[in-house]
Motif scaffolding. Structure first.
Motif, mmCIF file in Angstrom:
data_model
loop_
_atom_site.group_PDB
_atom_site.id
_atom_site.type_symbol
_atom_site.label_atom_id
_atom_site.label_comp_id
_atom_site.label_asym_id
_atom_site.label_seq_id
_atom_site.Cartn_x
_atom_site.Cartn_y
_atom_site.Cartn_z
ATOM 1 N N ALA A 26 -4.741 -3.331 3.492
ATOM 2 C CA ALA A 26 -5.730 -2.643 4.316
ATOM 3 C C ALA A 26 -6.239 -1.362 3.659
ATOM 4 C CB ALA A 26 -5.136 -2.326 5.686
ATOM 5 N N ARG A 27 -5.378 -0.720 2.858
ATOM 6 C CA ARG A 27 -5.728 0.594 2.314
ATOM 7 C C ARG A 27 -6.203 0.553 0.862
ATOM 8 N NH1 ARG A 27 -0.999 4.583 4.667
ATOM 9 N NH2 ARG A 27 -2.176 6.133 3.467
ATOM 10 N N MET A 28 -6.006 -0.567 0.174
ATOM 11 C CA MET A 28 -6.480 -0.695 -1.198
ATOM 12 C C MET A 28 -7.909 -1.241 -1.197
ATOM 13 S SD MET A 28 -2.915 -1.912 -3.034
ATOM 14 C CE MET A 28 -3.456 -1.794 -4.741
ATOM 15 N N ALA A 29 -8.523 -1.280 -2.367
ATOM 16 C CA ALA A 29 -9.930 -1.661 -2.490
ATOM 17 C C ALA A 29 -10.079 -3.171 -2.681
ATOM 18 C CB ALA A 29 -10.550 -0.913 -3.669
ATOM 19 N N PRO A 30 -11.277 -3.695 -2.439
ATOM 20 C CA PRO A 30 -11.492 -5.148 -2.560
ATOM 21 C C PRO A 30 -11.171 -5.717 -3.942
ATOM 22 C CG PRO A 30 -13.282 -4.157 -1.323
ATOM 23 C CD PRO A 30 -12.453 -3.014 -1.852
ATOM 24 N N GLN A 31 -11.325 -4.921 -4.985
ATOM 25 C CA GLN A 31 -11.029 -5.428 -6.328
ATOM 26 C C GLN A 31 -9.536 -5.359 -6.670
ATOM 27 O OE1 GLN A 31 -12.658 -2.599 -5.692
ATOM 28 N NE2 GLN A 31 -12.156 -0.962 -7.151
ATOM 29 N N VAL A 130 6.552 -1.124 -17.181
ATOM 30 C CA VAL A 130 5.170 -1.609 -17.053
ATOM 31 C C VAL A 130 4.423 -0.882 -15.934
ATOM 32 C CG1 VAL A 130 5.821 -3.864 -17.967
ATOM 33 C CG2 VAL A 130 5.721 -3.538 -15.486
ATOM 34 N N LEU A 131 5.044 0.148 -15.371
ATOM 35 C CA LEU A 131 4.377 0.947 -14.343
ATOM 36 C C LEU A 131 3.331 1.828 -15.009
ATOM 37 C CD1 LEU A 131 4.591 1.564 -11.237
ATOM 38 C CD2 LEU A 131 5.999 3.537 -11.887
ATOM 39 N N ARG A 132 2.094 1.709 -14.585
ATOM 40 C CA ARG A 132 1.021 2.467 -15.217
ATOM 41 C C ARG A 132 1.067 3.930 -14.780
ATOM 42 N NH1 ARG A 132 -3.708 -2.131 -15.212
ATOM 43 N NH2 ARG A 132 -3.663 -1.916 -12.944
ATOM 44 N N PRO A 133 0.541 4.837 -15.613
ATOM 45 C CA PRO A 133 0.504 6.255 -15.236
ATOM 46 C C PRO A 133 -0.153 6.443 -13.868
ATOM 47 C CG PRO A 133 -0.108 5.991 -17.530
ATOM 48 C CD PRO A 133 -0.014 4.604 -16.963
ATOM 49 N N GLY A 134 0.466 7.300 -13.043
ATOM 50 C CA GLY A 134 -0.021 7.501 -11.692
ATOM 51 C C GLY A 134 0.506 6.478 -10.704
ATOM 52 N N LEU A 220 5.277 8.463 -9.365
ATOM 53 C CA LEU A 220 6.407 8.703 -8.465
ATOM 54 C C LEU A 220 7.408 7.559 -8.534
ATOM 55 C CD1 LEU A 220 7.835 10.323 -6.209
ATOM 56 C CD2 LEU A 220 6.462 9.016 -4.554
ATOM 57 N N LEU A 221 8.647 7.902 -8.814
ATOM 58 C CA LEU A 221 9.778 6.985 -8.753
ATOM 59 C C LEU A 221 10.762 7.581 -7.753
ATOM 60 C CD1 LEU A 221 11.446 4.572 -9.859
ATOM 61 C CD2 LEU A 221 12.248 6.075 -11.667
ATOM 62 N N ALA A 222 11.102 6.832 -6.706
ATOM 63 C CA ALA A 222 11.965 7.378 -5.659
ATOM 64 C C ALA A 222 12.567 6.248 -4.846
ATOM 65 C CB ALA A 222 11.162 8.307 -4.738
ATOM 66 N N SER A 223 13.595 6.589 -4.067
ATOM 67 C CA SER A 223 14.103 5.681 -3.041
ATOM 68 C C SER A 223 13.624 6.201 -1.692
ATOM 69 C CB SER A 223 15.628 5.583 -3.087
ATOM 70 O OG SER A 223 16.222 6.867 -3.130
ATOM 71 N N VAL A 254 5.993 5.318 4.428
ATOM 72 C CA VAL A 254 6.255 4.985 3.028
ATOM 73 C C VAL A 254 4.937 4.837 2.266
ATOM 74 C CG1 VAL A 254 7.274 3.286 1.456
ATOM 75 C CG2 VAL A 254 8.456 3.899 3.587
ATOM 76 N N LEU A 255 3.966 4.198 2.888
ATOM 77 C CA LEU A 255 2.675 4.003 2.234
ATOM 78 C C LEU A 255 1.928 5.318 2.052
ATOM 79 C CD1 LEU A 255 1.531 0.655 3.863
ATOM 80 C CD2 LEU A 255 2.496 1.021 1.588
ATOM 81 N N ASP A 256 2.219 6.296 2.885
ATOM 82 C CA ASP A 256 1.627 7.620 2.663
ATOM 83 C C ASP A 256 2.040 8.181 1.306
ATOM 84 O OD1 ASP A 256 0.256 7.603 5.056
ATOM 85 O OD2 ASP A 256 1.735 8.822 6.136
ATOM 86 N N LEU A 257 3.265 7.864 0.872
ATOM 87 C CA LEU A 257 3.716 8.280 -0.464
ATOM 88 C C LEU A 257 2.941 7.539 -1.548
ATOM 89 C CD1 LEU A 257 7.593 8.211 0.099
ATOM 90 C CD2 LEU A 257 6.174 10.256 -0.141
ATOM 91 N N VAL A 258 2.664 6.267 -1.291
ATOM 92 C CA VAL A 258 1.927 5.462 -2.259
ATOM 93 C C VAL A 258 0.524 6.024 -2.469
ATOM 94 C CG1 VAL A 258 0.912 3.184 -2.682
ATOM 95 C CG2 VAL A 258 3.244 3.363 -1.783
ATOM 96 N N PHE A 259 -0.113 6.423 -1.385
ATOM 97 C CA PHE A 259 -1.513 6.824 -1.468
ATOM 98 C C PHE A 259 -1.716 8.338 -1.549
ATOM 99 C CE2 PHE A 259 -1.617 2.575 0.408
ATOM 100 C CZ PHE A 259 -2.526 1.961 -0.460
ATOM 101 N N ALA A 260 -0.633 9.094 -1.610
ATOM 102 C CA ALA A 260 -0.771 10.545 -1.760
ATOM 103 C C ALA A 260 -1.475 10.865 -3.071
ATOM 104 C CB ALA A 260 0.600 11.208 -1.722
ATOM 105 N N GLU A 261 -2.376 11.826 -3.013
ATOM 106 C CA GLU A 261 -3.155 12.174 -4.205
ATOM 107 C C GLU A 261 -2.294 12.816 -5.279
ATOM 108 O OE1 GLU A 261 -7.222 14.681 -5.357
ATOM 109 O OE2 GLU A 261 -6.618 14.432 -3.258
ATOM 110 N N HIS A 262 -1.322 13.607 -4.856
ATOM 111 C CA HIS A 262 -0.465 14.303 -5.810
ATOM 112 C C HIS A 262 1.006 13.978 -5.533
ATOM 113 C CE1 HIS A 262 -3.908 16.593 -7.155
ATOM 114 N NE2 HIS A 262 -4.157 16.963 -5.902
#
Length: 295
Positions: A26-31, A130-134, A220-223, A254-262
């Motif tokens: 729901a929060r990611m883009a169509p591509q 294989v985690l990309r920067p950011g 971000l790497l976290a539990s 949890v998804l707020d952490l994923v989409f946090a700008e910083h």
């Protein structure tokens, strides 16, 4: 052209894992692409099709059969995503083995450890590179994952440990269960406690080696501890669910952490609950009565 983002969730065909996929889609883009993974092909296919049809779904959603207990399978998928997409942007390691209160903890130990711990180690080893920067790599644990919930005799096994040392400690615990010596060594009866501590310790180990570069890249790497969630896995363990969250509610924080700008440096490598880091050394060992209330 904006580069597509790639997200992957393990243990995602029901409960909290499915809520993560729904929220990401729901929060990611169509591509963008969200991979819903699980070990049962039909359940994965059904859940994927149901999410695709949800009105809020924006990103592409694909099902992917993955048994996280297969270390080689995890490594293979990570390599495929690197080859096809140049890496991955979001990984949420969520798989867990369901244990009922009436079942023998010792009898279920191998499956529980394989799904919760061996799989966590495999995800960290395979998807970290294989985690990309950011990007975001989050392991779903529990507030029981702080070191203080273990007997003090066991603290040295996990405190400031490397990932190899955490793996060794987990296998020592497994061996003690099989040989009937776990209790005398200080291991609690309830599998969830050492399992969660080991998950958090594994994340801390990998994060310690990556911290400087990750923070420079905004990675971000976290539990994470989602709090009490009303799912089929946790419901049998509680008598009062009045304060429990729905999977969607728990996934949102949890998804707020994923989409946090910083990335907040104080959260990096830590166990995060509702946006705040839980002190690693906090907690008290649980009694058996307490343990009956542990999902």
């Amino acid at each position: 052209m904006t580069t597509s983002r790639i997200a992957l969730v393990t243990g995602a065909n029901q409960g909290l894992g499915r809520a993560f996929v729904e929220g990401l889609a729901a929060r990611m883009a169509p591509q963008d692409l969200v991979l819903l993974t699980g070990r049962n092909e039909q359940r994965v296919a059904d859940a994927t099709q149901e999410i695709v049809r949800l009105p809020d779904t924006r990103a592409r959603v694909e099902g992917q059969v993955l048994d996280v207990t297969g270390t080689e399978a995890v490594a293979r998928l990570a390599e495929e995503l690197r080859a096809r997409h140049g890496g991955v942007d979001v990984v949420i390691s969520n798989a867990v083995a369901r244990v009922l209160p009436e079942e023998s903890q010792a009898a279920r130990a191998d499956e529980f450890i394989d799904v919760s711990n061996t799989a966590t180690h495999a995800v960290l080893r395979s998807f970290g590179p294989v985690l990309r920067p950011g990007g975001r790599l989050l392991v779903v644990a529990s507030s029981l994952g702080t070191l203080g919930h273990l007997d003090a005799r066991l603290h040295h096994l996990f405190d400031d440990a490397s990932l190899d040392q955490v793996e060794y400690a987990v296998e020592s615990w497994r061996s003690a269960i099989h040989h009937g010596t776990a209790a005398e060594a200080g291991w609690p009866l309830w599998l969830n406690v050492p399992s969660k501590v080991a998950q958090v310790a594994a994340v801390r180990a990998v994060a310690a080696a990556r911290r400087t570069q990750d923070l420079a890249d905004g990675t971000l790497l976290a539990s994470v501890c989602p709090g009490m969630v009303d799912t089929a896995t946790s419901r049998p363990w509680f008598s009062d669910y009045s304060q429990a969250q729905t999977p969607a509610q728990a996934a949102a924080a949890v998804l707020d952490l994923v989409f946090a700008e910083h990335v907040d440096p104080s959260l990096y490598g830590e166990l995060i609950r509702f946006g705040k880091a839980l002190p690693w050394h906090d907690g008290e060992p649980l009694t058996e009565q307490d343990g009956m209330l542990v999902p």
